[in-house]
Design an enzyme around this catalytic site. Structure first.
Site, PDB file in Angstrom:
ATOM      1  N   GLY A  42       0.823  -1.205   0.000  1.00 28.10           N
ATOM      2  CA  GLY A  42       0.000   0.000   0.000  1.00 28.10           C
ATOM      3  C   GLY A  42       0.853   1.249   0.000  1.00 28.10           C
ATOM      4  O   GLY A  42       1.918   1.295   0.643  1.00 28.10           O
ATOM      5  N   LEU A  45      -1.541   7.166   2.451  1.00 29.13           N
ATOM      6  CA  LEU A  45      -0.750   7.944   3.412  1.00 29.13           C
ATOM      7  C   LEU A  45      -0.067   7.055   4.427  1.00 29.13           C
ATOM      8  O   LEU A  45       1.085   7.304   4.804  1.00 29.13           O
ATOM      9  CB  LEU A  45      -1.642   8.982   4.077  1.00 29.13           C
ATOM     10  CG  LEU A  45      -1.783  10.217   3.200  1.00 29.13           C
ATOM     11  CD1 LEU A  45      -2.849  11.146   3.710  1.00 29.13           C
ATOM     12  CD2 LEU A  45      -0.454  10.952   3.081  1.00 29.13           C
ATOM     13  N   ALA A  46      -0.738   5.981   4.850  1.00 26.78           N
ATOM     14  CA  ALA A  46      -0.110   5.091   5.832  1.00 26.78           C
ATOM     15  C   ALA A  46       1.066   4.349   5.197  1.00 26.78           C
ATOM     16  O   ALA A  46       2.178   4.356   5.743  1.00 26.78           O
ATOM     17  CB  ALA A  46      -1.149   4.112   6.375  1.00 26.78           C
ATOM     18  N   GLY A  47       0.829   3.727   4.062  1.00 23.86           N
ATOM     19  CA  GLY A  47       1.862   2.897   3.432  1.00 23.86           C
ATOM     20  C   GLY A  47       3.053   3.715   2.960  1.00 23.86           C
ATOM     21  O   GLY A  47       4.220   3.352   3.213  1.00 23.86           O
ATOM     22  N   HIS A 268     -21.218   8.835   6.489  1.00 21.50           N
ATOM     23  CA  HIS A 268     -20.911  10.270   6.547  1.00 21.50           C
ATOM     24  C   HIS A 268     -22.162  11.076   6.201  1.00 21.50           C
ATOM     25  O   HIS A 268     -22.834  10.785   5.217  1.00 21.50           O
ATOM     26  CB  HIS A 268     -19.797  10.562   5.537  1.00 21.50           C
ATOM     27  CG  HIS A 268     -19.125  11.876   5.741  1.00 21.50           C
ATOM     28  ND1 HIS A 268     -19.791  13.069   5.655  1.00 21.50           N
ATOM     29  CD2 HIS A 268     -17.837  12.182   6.039  1.00 21.50           C
ATOM     30  CE1 HIS A 268     -18.937  14.057   5.888  1.00 21.50           C
ATOM     31  NE2 HIS A 268     -17.749  13.544   6.123  1.00 21.50           N
ATOM     32  N   ARG A 339     -20.107  12.619  13.142  1.00 22.65           N
ATOM     33  CA  ARG A 339     -20.788  12.140  11.944  1.00 22.65           C
ATOM     34  C   ARG A 339     -21.938  11.186  12.227  1.00 22.65           C
ATOM     35  O   ARG A 339     -22.979  11.252  11.588  1.00 22.65           O
ATOM     36  CB  ARG A 339     -19.769  11.440  11.049  1.00 22.65           C
ATOM     37  CG  ARG A 339     -18.785  12.428  10.516  1.00 22.65           C
ATOM     38  CD  ARG A 339     -17.653  11.770   9.797  1.00 22.65           C
ATOM     39  NE  ARG A 339     -16.775  12.818   9.309  1.00 22.65           N
ATOM     40  CZ  ARG A 339     -15.637  12.609   8.685  1.00 22.65           C
ATOM     41  NH1 ARG A 339     -15.212  11.374   8.465  1.00 22.65           N
ATOM     42  NH2 ARG A 339     -14.911  13.614   8.264  1.00 22.65           N
ATOM     43  N   HIS A 421     -18.685   5.724   4.188  1.00 20.21           N
ATOM     44  CA  HIS A 421     -17.516   6.561   3.955  1.00 20.21           C
ATOM     45  C   HIS A 421     -16.216   5.962   4.477  1.00 20.21           C
ATOM     46  O   HIS A 421     -15.171   6.049   3.847  1.00 20.21           O
ATOM     47  CB  HIS A 421     -17.769   7.908   4.637  1.00 20.21           C
ATOM     48  CG  HIS A 421     -16.619   8.845   4.598  1.00 20.21           C
ATOM     49  ND1 HIS A 421     -16.156   9.401   3.436  1.00 20.21           N
ATOM     50  CD2 HIS A 421     -15.829   9.338   5.590  1.00 20.21           C
ATOM     51  CE1 HIS A 421     -15.131  10.194   3.699  1.00 20.21           C
ATOM     52  NE2 HIS A 421     -14.906  10.160   4.996  1.00 20.21           N
ATOM     53  N   GLU A 445      -6.057   2.845   7.680  1.00 16.57           N
ATOM     54  CA  GLU A 445      -7.484   2.495   7.776  1.00 16.57           C
ATOM     55  C   GLU A 445      -7.697   0.984   7.877  1.00 16.57           C
ATOM     56  O   GLU A 445      -8.733   0.533   8.360  1.00 16.57           O
ATOM     57  CB  GLU A 445      -8.251   3.078   6.573  1.00 16.57           C
ATOM     58  CG  GLU A 445      -9.753   2.979   6.764  1.00 16.57           C
ATOM     59  CD  GLU A 445     -10.568   3.670   5.675  1.00 16.57           C
ATOM     60  OE1 GLU A 445     -10.038   4.572   4.993  1.00 16.57           O
ATOM     61  OE2 GLU A 445     -11.745   3.301   5.515  1.00 16.57           O
TER      62      GLU A 445
HETATM   63  C1  LIG Z   1     -13.792  11.409  -0.152  1.00 14.47           C
HETATM   64  C2  LIG Z   1     -13.015  11.205   1.093  1.00 14.47           C
HETATM   65  C3  LIG Z   1     -12.544  12.288   1.811  1.00 14.47           C
HETATM   66  C4  LIG Z   1     -11.831  12.111   2.973  1.00 14.47           C
HETATM   67  N1  LIG Z   1     -11.380  13.198   3.667  1.00 14.47           N
HETATM   68  C5  LIG Z   1     -10.668  13.024   4.794  1.00 14.47           C
HETATM   69  C6  LIG Z   1     -10.167  14.151   5.512  1.00 14.47           C
HETATM   70  O1  LIG Z   1     -10.354  15.290   5.119  1.00 14.47           O
HETATM   71  N2  LIG Z   1      -9.464  13.923   6.634  1.00 14.47           N
HETATM   72  C7  LIG Z   1      -9.220  12.670   7.114  1.00 14.47           C
HETATM   73  O2  LIG Z   1      -8.561  12.521   8.139  1.00 14.47           O
HETATM   74  N3  LIG Z   1      -9.660  11.585   6.425  1.00 14.47           N
HETATM   75  C8  LIG Z   1     -10.375  11.735   5.295  1.00 14.47           C
HETATM   76  N4  LIG Z   1     -10.834  10.630   4.618  1.00 14.47           N
HETATM   77  C9  LIG Z   1     -10.401   9.294   5.045  1.00 14.47           C
HETATM   78  C10 LIG Z   1      -8.969   9.047   4.585  1.00 14.47           C
HETATM   79  O3  LIG Z   1      -8.778   9.583   3.306  1.00 14.47           O
HETATM   80  C11 LIG Z   1      -8.613   7.572   4.547  1.00 14.47           C
HETATM   81  O4  LIG Z   1      -9.038   6.929   5.695  1.00 14.47           O
HETATM   82  C12 LIG Z   1      -7.108   7.409   4.440  1.00 14.47           C
HETATM   83  O5  LIG Z   1      -6.613   8.162   3.361  1.00 14.47           O
HETATM   84  C13 LIG Z   1      -6.723   5.954   4.285  1.00 14.47           C
HETATM   85  O6  LIG Z   1      -5.339   5.889   4.062  1.00 14.47           O
HETATM   86  P1  LIG Z   1      -4.594   4.500   3.976  1.00 14.47           P
HETATM   87  O7  LIG Z   1      -3.183   4.791   3.649  1.00 14.47           O
HETATM   88  O8  LIG Z   1      -4.882   3.695   5.183  1.00 14.47           O
HETATM   89  O9  LIG Z   1      -5.303   3.729   2.764  1.00 14.47           O
HETATM   90  P2  LIG Z   1      -5.528   4.147   1.231  1.00 14.47           P
HETATM   91  O10 LIG Z   1      -5.272   5.564   0.960  1.00 14.47           O
HETATM   92  O11 LIG Z   1      -6.851   3.573   0.881  1.00 14.47           O
HETATM   93  O12 LIG Z   1      -4.400   3.354   0.485  1.00 14.47           O
HETATM   94  C14 LIG Z   1      -4.463   1.973   0.303  1.00 14.47           C
HETATM   95  C15 LIG Z   1      -3.259   1.552  -0.492  1.00 14.47           C
HETATM   96  O13 LIG Z   1      -3.226   0.142  -0.537  1.00 14.47           O
HETATM   97  C16 LIG Z   1      -3.049  -0.304  -1.874  1.00 14.47           C
HETATM   98  N5  LIG Z   1      -3.708  -1.594  -1.957  1.00 14.47           N
HETATM   99  C17 LIG Z   1      -4.975  -1.929  -1.619  1.00 14.47           C
HETATM  100  N6  LIG Z   1      -5.146  -3.246  -1.768  1.00 14.47           N
HETATM  101  C18 LIG Z   1      -3.977  -3.754  -2.198  1.00 14.47           C
HETATM  102  C19 LIG Z   1      -3.514  -5.051  -2.505  1.00 14.47           C
HETATM  103  N7  LIG Z   1      -4.275  -6.126  -2.373  1.00 14.47           N
HETATM  104  N8  LIG Z   1      -2.246  -5.203  -2.964  1.00 14.47           N
HETATM  105  C20 LIG Z   1      -1.419  -4.122  -3.101  1.00 14.47           C
HETATM  106  N9  LIG Z   1      -1.808  -2.874  -2.775  1.00 14.47           N
HETATM  107  C21 LIG Z   1      -3.061  -2.707  -2.338  1.00 14.47           C
HETATM  108  C22 LIG Z   1      -3.621   0.765  -2.740  1.00 14.47           C
HETATM  109  O14 LIG Z   1      -3.011   0.714  -3.992  1.00 14.47           O
HETATM  110  C23 LIG Z   1      -3.236   2.013  -1.950  1.00 14.47           C
HETATM  111  O15 LIG Z   1      -1.924   2.374  -2.295  1.00 14.47           O
HETATM  112  C24 LIG Z   1     -11.579  10.804   3.454  1.00 14.47           C
HETATM  113  C25 LIG Z   1     -12.047   9.711   2.744  1.00 14.47           C
HETATM  114  C26 LIG Z   1     -12.782   9.910   1.584  1.00 14.47           C
HETATM  115  C27 LIG Z   1     -13.325   8.715   0.878  1.00 14.47           C
END
Ligand SMILES: Cc1cc2nc3c(=O)[nH]c(=O)nc-3n(C[C@H](O)[C@H](O)[C@H](O)COP(=O)(O)OP(=O)(O)OC[C@H]3O[C@@H](n4cnc5c(N)ncnc54)[C@H](O)[C@@H]3O)c2cc1C
Length: 659
Positions: A42, A45-47, A268, A339, A421, A445
């Site tokens: 991934g 932002l986390a990855g 949401h 929310r 959401h 997430e």
């Molecule tokens: C429209 C919207 C607006 C938002 N606004 C806000 C905000 O203003 N403030 C806030 O705090 N949060 C907000 N959120 C929530 C927040 O954006 C997410 O919770 C957060 O970005 C999740 O980050 P993540 O790195 O955990 O996962 P993601 O950003 O979902 O990244 C997942 C990664 O995993 C990879 N991946 C997935 N499955 C596989 C697999 N099987 N093999 C290889 N790679 C894989 C993908 O390619 C991606 O790189 C919002 C969410 C949405 C939908």
């Protein structure tokens, strides 16, 4: 004997736990770091933040994502902002207050120690991102600007217009690129993890599909970190990016990682309402809009009926005939209640017939008061891109002057309705973010850690970046410190053969069903079941019906699915079919958990358990625990394992946003 989960939380008062942890943790000898490989799945932002940090620390990182660039991860969609307890507004904010608001916002179902640590590192995140050049909004004098989000009475949200996620991701991506350039991170784009490989009880690698060639490839490492996002798309219609899926997380669950609190799904309150049955995506209108937008429906049911029939417009309704129901019900927090509370209040008004739109399933988000007070230019500076996005989708510009009644100028409002959401549930992790499988970590997430039963706005980015920049890079070393003594396993081991064979067999199974139904048609039906029976209002009977219907539909999927093309090369339909297989497992898990939790809390609302005023009614005596699920095979009920919650700094009480 009952299974016991060791959350590895150090003893001592909450503020000291993290310090205590760091004082006693083992760090990897710098020479050994060069010998240790970590897979990070991934690049959200986390990855991306974790991969960049681990690379910078000297580990060898293999980083994969399904998109063609890390910059396209779903995180890019985040709009409103990121919380931190900087107290730049001098409004009484503090680490304790952010901690308290987050625990209260989560309806007292989060792990206290984790949330305190999150609040503590929140300020570092802002410094880190500013150093990377993230262009946060600033005051005229140059200080970083803030706005408010739900569930808080202070202004602690840092933002970059309505594009905060994009800007933060560009910051993380630049750090990641630096490590790619330095040779510490090897990036694999258009790769999807299909399975985790367990050797002697430890996660030692993954099987990934090259999405362009269709070939399966093996990766081995000393530890695996999944950062693959949430499972909101189980509901088909959600605000999540179309590519969001839970395949990696579900596969880890099948391999023995516990899945925690799956029923905690966030709906949401401010999304553009569904407009037809051909839609495959819903659009969020950021919570930040509730800083200046007021939510209302007509006071009189006759007006609501006329609005539904299109006989009158919202701007025909004068101030005294508008019901600003959040301000009425929750005077202390008004439009900025959390929310779950705002979504339920909208549903309550719509259920009673006061909803608007031709469906009766919408409420207004109105900027008239703030435009009159601040002027349209200020409002556009704050939310310009969101207004434009709304106009592009609905053909209505929310800031357009509409009518003057009794000297009050009214502008066209937005119409909004709750939508799926975010998912607070996720892979269970201990204090070190390690799952129940040694060597397998989960961040962002896709883990369950910090938000309890309801996440406050702007806290997901905070958690993802806290995990990636400031928590995992340290805690994973406690595990890796031992691993430097072990030789890395080769990908020619029988465990890799077996895992690859199983993935291949599954792909063949899906390709060979050769039925009549497309993936999307079945997914859409699953989404209807989820929304209807496992959605905003749940009942025991409805959940049982939902489970039965999911079972039947899964049989249809297993016997009547049609995947065109071949498994060689690019086949998007095949990839979607794999995701849908896992959404079925996930959907059932959400329903099982919701059925087992005979109480309402946060995003989990069981209609049988509500107060006279329609608020969620918790049962702390019986459900004050993290509900973890152990996989027991396809078609079998998973087993519930409980992690009791212990609060020492915060008094558990009924949430109150009224005064
Ligand atoms: C429209 C919207 C607006 C938002 N606004 C806000 C905000 O203003 N403030 C806030 O705090 N949060 C907000 N959120 C929530 C927040 O954006 C997410 O919770 C957060 O970005 C999740 O980050 P993540 O790195 O955990 O996962 P993601 O950003 O979902 O990244 C997942 C990664 O995993 C990879 N991946 C997935 N499955 C596989 C697999 N099987 N093999 C290889 N790679 C894989 C993908 O390619 C991606 O790189 C919002 C969410 C949405 C939908």
């Amino acid at each position: 004997m009952a299974k016991v989960l060791d959350s590895k939380i150090p003893a001592g008062p909450v503020p000291e736990k993290w310090k205590e942890y760091k004082a006693h943790q083992r760090l990897v000898n710098p020479k050994n770091k060069l010998k240790l490989d970590v897979i990070v799945v991934g690049t959200g932002l986390a990855g991306a933040s974790a991969a960049a940090s681990l690379g910078e620390m000297g580990f060898n990182v293999i980083n994969l994502c399904i998109q063609d660039s890390p910059r396209r991860a779903h995180s890019i969609a985040a709009q409103g902002g990121i919380n931190a307890a900087k107290c730049y507004q001098n409004d009484g904010d503090s680490i304790y207050r952010l901690f308290y608001d987050t625990v209260k916002g989560g309806d007292y179902r989060a792990r206290e120690a984790n949330v305190y640590r999150l609040a503590e590192v929140s300020n570092n995140i802002i410094d880190q991102c500013v150093a990377q050049g993230v262009p946060f909004a600033r005051e005229y004098g140059g200080m970083l600007a803030n706005r408010s989000f739900g569930g808080a009475q202070v202004s602690r949200t840092f933002y970059a217009k309505g594009q905060t996620g994009q800007q933060l991701l560009l910051g993380a991506y630049s750090s990641l690129s630096c490590q790619v350039n330095a040779g510490k991170v090897k990036l694999y784009t258009r790769y999807e993890m299909e399975d985790v490989v367990i050797v002697d009880g430890h996660a030692r690698g993954i099987i990934a599909k090259n999405l362009t060639t269709g070939k399966l490839e093996r990766f081995s490492a000393n530890a695996v970190v999944i950062a693959t996002g949430g499972y909101g798309n189980t509901y088909f219609l959600s605000t999540n990016a179309m590519g969001c899926n839970c395949t990696a997380a579900v596969q880890c669950y099948r391999k023995g990682a516990y899945f925690a609190n799956p029923s905690y799904v966030q709906i949401h309150p401010t999304c553009i309402p569904v407009h037809g049955d051909k839609q495959s995506k819903l659009t969020l209108m950021s919570e930040s809009l509730r800083n200046d937008g007021r939510i209302w429906v007509p006071k009189n049911i006759e007006d609501a009926k006329k609005l539904q029939k299109g006989e009158i417009n919202p701007w025909d309704i004068a101030e005294e005939n508008r019901d600003y129901y959040l301000e009425r019900r929750y005077p202390a927090f008004g439009n900025l209640v959390p929310r779950d509370v705002a979504s339920r209040a909208a549903k309550e008004r719509c259920d009673k017939g006061f909803g608007v739109n031709n469906t009766g399933l919408a409420v207004y988000l109105d900027f008239s008061e703030s435009i009159n007070r601040l002027g349209i230019d200020v409002i556009m500076q704050r939310y310009g891109n969101l207004f434009e996005m709304y106009e592009e989708i609905t053909d209505v510009f929310p800031g357009e002057f509409a009518k003057e009644i009794n000297g009050v100028k009214y502008y066209k409002p937005m119409m909004i309705f709750p939508a799926v959401h975010y998912t607070m549930g996720g892979i269970w992790v201990d204090y070190e973010l390690q799952t129940t499988i040694p060597g397998l970590f989960a961040i962002g997430e896709c883990n369950f850690s910090d938000h309890g039963a309801n996440r406050l706005g702007a806290s997901a980015l905070m958690q993802g970046l806290a995990d990636g920049y400031f928590v995992l890079p340290y805690t994973i070393q406690n595990y890796l410190a031992d691993q430097s003594l072990w030789a890395k396993v080769g990908t020619d081991r029988p465990e890799f053969d077996e895992a690859e064979k199983a993935v291949n067999a599954e792909i063949d199974r899906l390709m060979n069903i050769k039925g009549k139904r497309s993936v999307d048609s079945i997914h859409k039906e699953l989404g209807h079941i989820m929304w209807e029976y496992v959605g905003m209002g749940r009942t025991a009977e409805g959940l049982k019906t939902g489970l039965k219907k999911m079972h039947e539909l899964e049989k249809e999927f297993d016997t009547n699915l049609f995947v065109p093309g071949t498994k060689e090369g690019l086949n998007v339909e095949l990839d979607k079919a794999i995701h849908l297989r896992d959404f079925f497992t996930m959907g059932q898990l959400v329903a099982f958990d919701a059925l087992s939790r005979n109480e309402s809390c946060g995003g989990h609302f069981r209609e049988e358990y509500q107060t006279e005023e329609g608020e969620a009614k918790r049962d702390d005596e019986n459900y004050f625990y993290v509900g973890c699920w152990e996989y027991k095979g396809k078609g079998n009920e998973p087993e519930l394992v409980k992690e009791p919650l212990e609060y020492e700094a915060i008094k558990v009480q009924t949430r109150n946003y009224k005064n």
